[in-house]
Scaffold this active site. Structure first.
Site, PDB file in Angstrom:
ATOM      1  N   HIS A 116      -1.987  -1.721   5.179  1.00 32.16           N
ATOM      2  CA  HIS A 116      -1.167  -2.930   5.241  1.00 32.16           C
ATOM      3  C   HIS A 116       0.333  -2.676   5.368  1.00 32.16           C
ATOM      4  CE1 HIS A 116      -0.999  -2.946   0.511  1.00 32.16           C
ATOM      5  NE2 HIS A 116      -0.810  -1.742   1.026  1.00 32.16           N
ATOM      6  N   HIS A 117       0.773  -1.425   5.363  1.00 36.02           N
ATOM      7  CA  HIS A 117       2.198  -1.146   5.555  1.00 36.02           C
ATOM      8  C   HIS A 117       2.557  -0.946   7.025  1.00 36.02           C
ATOM      9  CE1 HIS A 117       2.515  -0.965   1.295  1.00 36.02           C
ATOM     10  NE2 HIS A 117       1.882   0.195   1.160  1.00 36.02           N
ATOM     11  N   ALA A 118       1.574  -0.930   7.912  1.00 38.02           N
ATOM     12  CA  ALA A 118       1.849  -0.752   9.340  1.00 38.02           C
ATOM     13  C   ALA A 118       2.342  -2.063   9.946  1.00 38.02           C
ATOM     14  CB  ALA A 118       0.598  -0.272  10.059  1.00 38.02           C
ATOM     15  N   ASN A 164       3.462  -5.443   3.203  1.00 37.92           N
ATOM     16  CA  ASN A 164       4.640  -5.855   3.978  1.00 37.92           C
ATOM     17  C   ASN A 164       4.381  -5.908   5.475  1.00 37.92           C
ATOM     18  OD1 ASN A 164       4.369  -3.010   3.795  1.00 37.92           O
ATOM     19  ND2 ASN A 164       6.541  -2.671   4.151  1.00 37.92           N
TER      20      ASN A 164
END
Length: 313
Positions: A116-118, A164
């Site tokens: 989920h940080h990509a 993010n």
């Protein structure tokens, strides 16, 4: 329950690297030694076109062809290699397969994923491509092609770190609702506003966490729009033994978290694709045990879904 794995592609990591890639192999081997609960399948790789549903073509090409800069590789946290690119594509493919299976059977899982940080144009924090974002967009396209209807998607992100990249990708997309419960002072230190963000203080334990979860779920169900598909990022890193977590959930608390989320989705008839997301325990066996619990609980809810479908038929 169908569960898709992608651990055949190993990362070339230096000694002492913080990313626990053996976790995924150990998780698969646990269920291989106990056949019957999961129908495990190796994931196919996501195609370049599928990746482009959530990522810019230039970034996809840079990953696939080994053109990431040194700075980009540092932000991701992995050195580039053909195995790194292959692993990333297969991990996204696992979430695509899990989402399709969830729409057909109620519950399915990616035995990795939750990256989920990509962002659309870059990777970060051990995340190369955003598997949930790609899978959500592809499911929406396939749903519209078959039914000429909009598929609304809900992302419930209970990894200890805020999602993010997912929030940024779907910032202007009203068809995808992003919800994240995370440690306030943890990475990423610059949060991206999602649709519903719940920040928790360092040291938050079972009782306070579950109270926050119940309040958050109540807010989700009070919304008028009913999702047709949910993605649940069931990170093990809120656990009290996690090196990167900052929260203090017990193993029993994490299992109760999973039970409440999965029960709420099943009672409302919302199919769910799970991702294992983060987990960096000081004792890796504890992290694996927490994620075994998650998959066991998911399989139990899959069975209840199947019983419900049989009664309706």
């Amino acid at each position: 329950m169908l569960a898709f794995h992608s651990d055949a592609h190993s990362l070339a990591l230096p000694p002492g690297h913080r990313f626990p890639q053996s976790k995924y192999r150990l998780l698969r081997e646990h269920f291989e030694a106990r056949p019957g609960l999961l129908r495990m399948q190796p994931a196919e790789a996501a195609s370049e076109g599928e990746l482009a549903l959530a990522h810019t073509p230039d970034y996809v090409e840079a990953v696939l062809l080994g053109r990431l800069s040194a700075a980009q590789q540092r932000e991701i946290g992995f050195p580039w290699s053909p195995q790194m690119a292959a692993r990333s594509c297969h991990s996204v493919g696992a979430s695509i397969a899990a989402a399709r299976a969830a729409l057909a059977e109620g519950v399915a899982a990616n035995m990795a994923g939750g990256t989920h940080h990509a962002y659309a144009d870059k990777g970060s924090g051990f995340c190369v491509f955003n598997d949930v974002a790609v899978a959500a967009r592809l499911m929406q396209a396939e749903w519209h092609r078959r039914r000429r209807q909009l598929l609304r998607v809900l992302v419930i992100d209970l990894d200890v770190h805020q999602g993010n990249g997912t929030a940024a990708i779907f910032r202007d997309d009203a068809s995808v609702f992003t919800c994240s419960i995370h440690a306030a002072k943890n990475f990423p230190f610059r949060k991206e506003p999602g649709d519903l963000d719940v920040e928790l203080p360092d040291g938050c334990g079972d009782a306070d966490y579950l109270a926050a979860l119940d309040a958050t779920l109540a807010r989700l169900w009070a919304r008028e729009e009913r999702p047709g598909l949910a993605f649940y990022l069931a990170g093990a890193d809120p656990h009290e033994g996690d090196r990167l977590g900052r929260l203090k959930l017990t193993t029993a608390g994490l299992l109760e978290r999973d039970r409440r989320v999965l029960t709420a989705l099943r009672e409302r008839g919302i199919p769910v694709a799970l991702s294992m997301a983060g987990g960096y325990g000081r004792d890796l066996a504890t992290t694996v045990a927490c994620q075994v619990n998650t998959l066991n609980e998911a399989a139990r809810h899959w069975s209840l879904w199947r019983d419900r479908q049989a009664m309706e038929e």
